[in-house]
Design a protein around this motif. Structure first.
Motif, PDB file in Angstrom:
ATOM      1  N   PHE A 165       0.835  -1.198   0.000  1.00  0.00           N
ATOM      2  CA  PHE A 165       0.000   0.000   0.000  1.00  0.00           C
ATOM      3  C   PHE A 165       0.878   1.259   0.000  1.00  0.00           C
ATOM      4  CE2 PHE A 165      -2.291   3.306   2.376  1.00  0.00           C
ATOM      5  CZ  PHE A 165      -3.365   3.459   1.517  1.00  0.00           C
ATOM      6  N   GLY A 166       1.906   1.244   0.861  1.00  0.00           N
ATOM      7  CA  GLY A 166       2.820   2.390   0.961  1.00  0.00           C
ATOM      8  C   GLY A 166       3.524   2.639  -0.359  1.00  0.00           C
ATOM      9  N   PHE A 167       3.964   1.546  -0.991  1.00  0.00           N
ATOM     10  CA  PHE A 167       4.709   1.664  -2.240  1.00  0.00           C
ATOM     11  C   PHE A 167       3.823   2.261  -3.340  1.00  0.00           C
ATOM     12  CE2 PHE A 167       6.355  -0.375  -6.189  1.00  0.00           C
ATOM     13  CZ  PHE A 167       7.568   0.286  -6.212  1.00  0.00           C
ATOM     14  N   ILE A 168       2.581   1.749  -3.414  1.00  0.00           N
ATOM     15  CA  ILE A 168       1.658   2.256  -4.436  1.00  0.00           C
ATOM     16  C   ILE A 168       1.347   3.735  -4.178  1.00  0.00           C
ATOM     17  CG2 ILE A 168      -0.703   2.059  -5.376  1.00  0.00           C
ATOM     18  CD1 ILE A 168      -0.439  -0.962  -4.961  1.00  0.00           C
ATOM     19  N   SER A 169       1.117   4.083  -2.899  1.00  0.00           N
ATOM     20  CA  SER A 169       0.812   5.486  -2.593  1.00  0.00           C
ATOM     21  C   SER A 169       1.992   6.366  -2.966  1.00  0.00           C
ATOM     22  CB  SER A 169       0.543   5.708  -1.106  1.00  0.00           C
ATOM     23  OG  SER A 169      -0.174   4.672  -0.581  1.00  0.00           O
ATOM     24  N   TYR A 170       3.212   5.862  -2.679  1.00  0.00           N
ATOM     25  CA  TYR A 170       4.413   6.641  -2.989  1.00  0.00           C
ATOM     26  C   TYR A 170       4.499   6.897  -4.502  1.00  0.00           C
ATOM     27  CZ  TYR A 170       9.356   7.734  -3.483  1.00  0.00           C
ATOM     28  OH  TYR A 170      10.541   8.326  -3.813  1.00  0.00           O
ATOM     29  N   LEU A 171       4.245   5.818  -5.296  1.00  0.00           N
ATOM     30  CA  LEU A 171       4.306   5.958  -6.753  1.00  0.00           C
ATOM     31  C   LEU A 171       3.256   6.954  -7.239  1.00  0.00           C
ATOM     32  CD1 LEU A 171       4.839   2.395  -8.267  1.00  0.00           C
ATOM     33  CD2 LEU A 171       6.492   4.216  -7.891  1.00  0.00           C
ATOM     34  N   PHE A 173       1.791   9.314  -5.551  1.00  0.00           N
ATOM     35  CA  PHE A 173       2.135  10.666  -5.102  1.00  0.00           C
ATOM     36  C   PHE A 173       3.204  11.266  -6.002  1.00  0.00           C
ATOM     37  CE2 PHE A 173       4.955  13.344  -2.485  1.00  0.00           C
ATOM     38  CZ  PHE A 173       4.064  14.359  -2.203  1.00  0.00           C
ATOM     39  N   ASN A 174       4.238  10.459  -6.273  1.00  0.00           N
ATOM     40  CA  ASN A 174       5.341  10.923  -7.111  1.00  0.00           C
ATOM     41  C   ASN A 174       4.866  11.250  -8.512  1.00  0.00           C
ATOM     42  OD1 ASN A 174       7.594  11.159  -5.697  1.00  0.00           O
ATOM     43  ND2 ASN A 174       8.685   9.475  -6.672  1.00  0.00           N
ATOM     44  N   TYR A 175       3.989  10.366  -9.033  1.00  0.00           N
ATOM     45  CA  TYR A 175       3.492  10.574 -10.380  1.00  0.00           C
ATOM     46  C   TYR A 175       2.715  11.885 -10.448  1.00  0.00           C
ATOM     47  CZ  TYR A 175       0.872  10.131 -14.640  1.00  0.00           C
ATOM     48  OH  TYR A 175       0.333  10.382 -15.863  1.00  0.00           O
ATOM     49  N   SER A 176       1.841  12.102  -9.469  1.00  0.00           N
ATOM     50  CA  SER A 176       1.026  13.315  -9.542  1.00  0.00           C
ATOM     51  C   SER A 176       1.899  14.545  -9.321  1.00  0.00           C
ATOM     52  CB  SER A 176      -0.133  13.269  -8.545  1.00  0.00           C
ATOM     53  OG  SER A 176       0.369  13.306  -7.252  1.00  0.00           O
ATOM     54  N   LYS A 177       2.956  14.385  -8.498  1.00  0.00           N
ATOM     55  CA  LYS A 177       3.863  15.514  -8.271  1.00  0.00           C
ATOM     56  C   LYS A 177       4.591  15.872  -9.574  1.00  0.00           C
ATOM     57  CE  LYS A 177       7.703  15.704  -5.677  1.00  0.00           C
ATOM     58  NZ  LYS A 177       8.573  15.343  -4.570  1.00  0.00           N
ATOM     59  N   THR A 178       5.089  14.823 -10.274  1.00  0.00           N
ATOM     60  CA  THR A 178       5.807  15.062 -11.528  1.00  0.00           C
ATOM     61  C   THR A 178       4.871  15.681 -12.555  1.00  0.00           C
ATOM     62  OG1 THR A 178       6.909  13.017 -11.014  1.00  0.00           O
ATOM     63  CG2 THR A 178       7.409  13.963 -13.144  1.00  0.00           C
ATOM     64  N   ALA A 179       3.641  15.168 -12.630  1.00  0.00           N
ATOM     65  CA  ALA A 179       2.686  15.681 -13.607  1.00  0.00           C
ATOM     66  C   ALA A 179       2.405  17.157 -13.321  1.00  0.00           C
ATOM     67  CB  ALA A 179       1.405  14.874 -13.549  1.00  0.00           C
ATOM     68  N   GLU A 180       2.282  17.464 -12.034  1.00  0.00           N
ATOM     69  CA  GLU A 180       1.996  18.851 -11.658  1.00  0.00           C
ATOM     70  C   GLU A 180       3.185  19.751 -12.018  1.00  0.00           C
ATOM     71  OE1 GLU A 180       0.287  19.410  -7.709  1.00  0.00           O
ATOM     72  OE2 GLU A 180       1.713  21.044  -7.486  1.00  0.00           O
ATOM     73  N   GLN A 181       4.388  19.257 -11.692  1.00  0.00           N
ATOM     74  CA  GLN A 181       5.593  20.045 -12.012  1.00  0.00           C
ATOM     75  C   GLN A 181       5.681  20.307 -13.512  1.00  0.00           C
ATOM     76  OE1 GLN A 181       8.924  17.933 -10.471  1.00  0.00           O
ATOM     77  NE2 GLN A 181       8.682  18.746  -8.412  1.00  0.00           N
TER      78      GLN A 181
END
Ligand code: ATP
Ligand code: MG
Length: 395
Positions: A165-171, A173-181
């Protein structure tokens, strides 16, 4: 700077808390498992004793109690085995009713082997009721009940579920952060290019108007204005290129680097020395010239900042194997602390009073996203200097 410190600390705190939760969960379940194991062992001992009584005693009162005990065991798998190793009886062993006898026998034997490996057997002494003489032995084998087996596995299942669960949330989160950036980069760049466009065209028109004015002609003003307009055009082109997908072309790397150096040289302290070395002055690479020049400019500006008033910036253009081109930019500046190196490419990271921390983030984006190349700190030693390396595909 503080943001990165906090962020790194937060990661450690989350990691430590998760480890503490996992360890205490395993520890606590272990205590439960041991208690339940003790209880099951005692239950099997009692069960074995009860079997011993029923086979040795004919007193019907006791029989009633012992049978009660025997039937009460409805969770722990047990097997009663004689001295020759034959299975006489079993409880709580799952057998499919549709199995043929051979299959059932095999399953029972397998289960017995499993039990033999799990716990030592409890012996039952067979006695002659009249003389009380021992005439034989039987053995009760057993293994953990289903409940206990589940309880042993429970913390590991729990930890795996949490980890997944943690790993998926991390991915995510990272994906949405990169998309936002990405959206912010592209949006800002496009908007800047767009806003620069209007005053730039009007400036160009005004220059044409005053170019032939006899009062201005011959004073070098128009020439200076032309240079500034050219620079503004480059800036606009850089921003509009980063906001779209730039097209790569085969370009002469030495030429592009020299362009940047000749632009920067007169604008920095005279004690800063630029040196450009090329294995061959005809090395070609697939690049988008305005963006590539922007990267070199950013790296050189950082080098200048790191050196203060004097020093040497050496740019080496080399050919690597597998059709690669290396561009190494070295300075003799203050260097980067080892602990800071992982942060230098992150947007917003700066150690300068007037820095935005965008130069290297932009360089990384240009090289890695638009050129599919690499950029990294190849060497850095405090008070000795720094070398950044760019790797590109040769044309
Ligand atoms: N050649 C170098 N020598 C020493 N430190 C460097 C060098 N290049 C970068 N750094 C360090 O990396 C940090 C980030 O650099 P970056 O170019 O991304 O931002 P900046 O130069 O601080 O600000 P900006 O480029 O946005 O004006 C710098 O603040 C500096 O601490
Ligand atoms: Mg910079």
């Amino acid at each position: 700077m503080e943001f990165y410190q906090d962020n790194a600390n937060l990661k450690w705190i989350i990691l430590v808390v998760s480890v503490v939760i996992s360890v205490s969960s395993i520890y606590y379940t272990n205590i439960l498992v041991n208690q339940l194991k003790d209880r099951e062992r005692n239950q099997v001992r009692l069960f074995a004793k009860a079997l011993e009584y029923t086979s040795n005693d004919t007193n019907s009162n006791i029989l009633f109690i012992t049978e009660e005990i025997i039937y009460k065991n409805n969770s722990i798998p047990t097997m009663l085995v004689d001295e020759k190793g034959d299975i006489l009886n079993y409880t709580n062993v799952d057998l499919d009713p549709s199995w043929v006898p051979i299959r059932k026998d095999k399953e029972l034997k397998d289960q017995l082997e499993q039990m033999k490996r799990t716990f030592p057997p409890i012996p039952i002494l067979l006695k002659d009721p009249s003389t009380n003489e021992v005439f034989g032995k039987q053995y009760v084998y057993y293994k953990n009940s289903f409940l206990l087996t589940q309880l042993i596995a429970y913390p590991y299942i729990q930890i795996s579920v949490i980890a997944i669960f943690g790993f998926i949330s991390y991915l995510a989160f990272n994906y949405s952060k990169t998309a936002e950036q990405n959206r912010v980069w592209v949006g800002l760049a496009k908007e800047t290019a767009h806003q620069l466009g209007t005053p730039l065209s009007s400036l160009m028109a005004w220059v044409e108007v005053i170019r032939d004015d006899p009062q201005i002609r011959g004073k070098g003003i128009v020439e200076e204005l032309d240079k500034d307009i050219a620079k503004l055009k480059i800036v606009t082109e850089r921003f509009s290129s980063i906001g779209s997908t730039p097209v790569l072309k085969s370009e002469n790397v030495h030429q592009l680097v020299t362009n940047v150096v000749s632009y920067l040289q007169p604008r920095v302290s005279a004690k800063i020395n630029f040196e450009v070395y090329a294995l061959s002055e005809s090395i070609q690479a697939m690049v988008h010239a305005p963006l590539f020049e922007w990267v070199i400019e950013n790296l050189c500006k950082n080098a200048v900042d790191a050196m203060g008033s004097s020093g040497t910036i050496a740019i080496k253009i080399l050919r690597g194997n597998e059709r690669r081109v290396f561009i190494d930019i070295s300075d003799t500046g203050k260097g980067i602390a080892k602990s800071v190196i992982p942060n230098v490419f992150k947007p917003g990271f700066t150690t300068k009073k007037r820095g935005w921390g965008l130069g290297l983030a932009l360089a990384k984006r240009i090289i890695e996203m638009y050129h599919e190349g690499r950029i990294f700190v190849k060497f850095s030693e405090e008070n000795q200097g720094t070398t950044f390396r760019i790797v590109l595909q040769s044309a």
